[in-house]
Enzyme design. Structure first.
Site, PDB file in Angstrom:
ATOM      1  CD  GLU A   1     -33.070 -30.868   6.288  1.00 53.81           C
ATOM      2  OE1 GLU A   1     -33.448 -31.735   7.105  1.00 53.81           O
ATOM      3  OE2 GLU A   1     -32.565 -29.794   6.648  1.00 53.81           O
TER       4      GLU A   1
ATOM      5  CG  HIS B   1     -29.782 -32.782   6.871  1.00 56.35           C
ATOM      6  ND1 HIS B   1     -29.337 -31.530   6.567  1.00 56.35           N
ATOM      7  CD2 HIS B   1     -30.308 -32.684   8.121  1.00 56.35           C
ATOM      8  CE1 HIS B   1     -29.572 -30.710   7.588  1.00 56.35           C
ATOM      9  NE2 HIS B   1     -30.158 -31.383   8.518  1.00 56.35           N
TER      10      HIS B   1
HETATM   11  O1  TA6 Z   1     -32.732 -30.637   9.553  1.00 57.84           O
HETATM   12  C1  TA6 Z   1     -32.768 -29.583  10.461  1.00 57.84           C
HETATM   13  C2  TA6 Z   1     -32.084 -29.998  11.748  1.00 57.84           C
HETATM   14  O2  TA6 Z   1     -32.791 -31.020  12.397  1.00 57.84           O
HETATM   15  C3  TA6 Z   1     -31.918 -28.759  12.627  1.00 57.84           C
HETATM   16  O3  TA6 Z   1     -32.623 -28.905  13.841  1.00 57.84           O
HETATM   17  C4  TA6 Z   1     -30.411 -28.654  12.850  1.00 57.84           C
HETATM   18  O4  TA6 Z   1     -30.061 -29.294  14.045  1.00 57.84           O
HETATM   19  C5  TA6 Z   1     -29.874 -29.383  11.610  1.00 57.84           C
HETATM   20  O5  TA6 Z   1     -30.762 -30.485  11.467  1.00 57.84           O
HETATM   21  C6  TA6 Z   1     -28.425 -29.773  11.672  1.00 57.84           C
HETATM   22  O6  TA6 Z   1     -28.231 -30.755  12.660  1.00 57.84           O
HETATM   23  P1  TA6 Z   1     -26.697 -31.188  13.002  1.00 57.84           P
HETATM   24  O7  TA6 Z   1     -26.818 -32.311  13.986  1.00 57.84           O
HETATM   25  O8  TA6 Z   1     -26.071 -31.609  11.691  1.00 57.84           O
HETATM   26  O9  TA6 Z   1     -26.044 -29.948  13.533  1.00 57.84           O
END
Ligand code: TA6
Length: 273
Positions: free
Chosen positions: A248, A144
């Protein structure tokens, strides 16, 4: 005695710092310039996922009925197995093995190894998932990556033209990307599917471009919370959406199946171009 919370490996004027909480990379400095974004409001309590850097997503990307969103890897304490610095490459290896806690959520035996290789101008992250049990299991996984950008309005992402993407901002509907260079000027939360192994993100820190070269990660998530969602995140500054862009690399559009004794390896190399 205080326990070790993070390590830093070096290559000349480049370095990578990694927290044992989630094996979260929280800094990649290339020639002294920070290329990753970490929120000034990030929480380091060894409970919540660190807001920024490169959280490791395993065994589930997204909402999960068996446990926390994005799985338990990014909020688990990993073990530092090895560090090594030589003249042209520095290495750090972390592992996460199933435990009583993980088995309560997801009753499979696994060992994840996270191999980080730092060279002067590039940073490689390899994620190896081994099924050390007797039953096959399915999982999704992703790195991520929060990139630091000078002004997200001026950044573009290559390599997405003509691809289908799941748009989580539009109720998960699927669309086709028609732009050669994708710019982000609103809340984006997209899973681009069957993406090429290379993306170039322009206008990162200091106006430099970052090349993402990935292997065995067929999907690319593009995320920026933008104004309203930024305000709704306690561990994210209201204006920080302007200086970050998540690009990502992962295997998330469909689950991987790993047979007993099987090993999956996905990797990404970040470099300046
Ligand atoms: O990677 C994008 C995502 O899936 C978004 O939907 C957003 O929720 C982000 O991840 C961050 O997620 P988190 O659980 O770290 O707030």
């Amino acid at each position: 005695m205080s326990t070790q919370e993070y390590i830093t490996i070096h290559q000349g004027n480049s370095s990578v710092s990694v927290h044992l909480h989630g094996a979260t990379v929280t800094s990649w400095k290339c020639d002294g310039q920070e290329m990753l974004f970490v929120s000034k409001n990030a929480i380091y309590n060894n409970k919540k996922a660190i807001r920024g850097g490169i959280p490791v997503i395993f065994p589930n990307f997204g909402p999960w009925e068996l446990g926390p969103q994005h799985g338990f890897a990014r909020t688990s304490r990993w073990t530092l197995k090895e560090t090594n610095e030589n003249s042209d490459e520095s290495k750090a290896v972390f592992t996460l093995q199933d435990s009583e806690e993980t088995n309560k959520m997801w009753n499979y035996k696994f060992c994840v190894s996270y191999i980080l290789l730092l060279r002067k101008k590039e940073f490689e992250a390899r994620l190896q998932v081994e099924n050390i049990g007797s039953e096959e299991f399915k999982f999704t996984t992703l790195l991520h990556t929060y990139l630091s950008v000078s002004d997200v309005n001026k950044s573009t992402i290559s390599g997405l033209q003509g691809l289908q993407y799941i748009d989580k901002v539009c109720g998960g509907k699927t669309f086709t990307e028609d732009r050669e260079l994708v710019g982000v000027q609103e809340n984006y939360d997209r899973v681009y599917m069957s993406t090429p192994n290379t993306h170039v993100v322009t206008n990162s820190t200091g106006g430099r471009s970052i090349r993402i070269t990935k292997t065995n990660f067929p999907d690319t998530v593009v995320w920026n919370p933008w104004i309203e969602k930024a305000k709704g995140m306690s561990d994210f500054g209201d204006d920080e959406y302007l200086c970050m862009l998540c690009v990502e690399a992962g295997h998330v559009a469909s689950p991987l199946t790993l047979s007993a004794g099987g090993v999956f390896e996905g990797k990404q190399v970040l470099s300046i171009c």
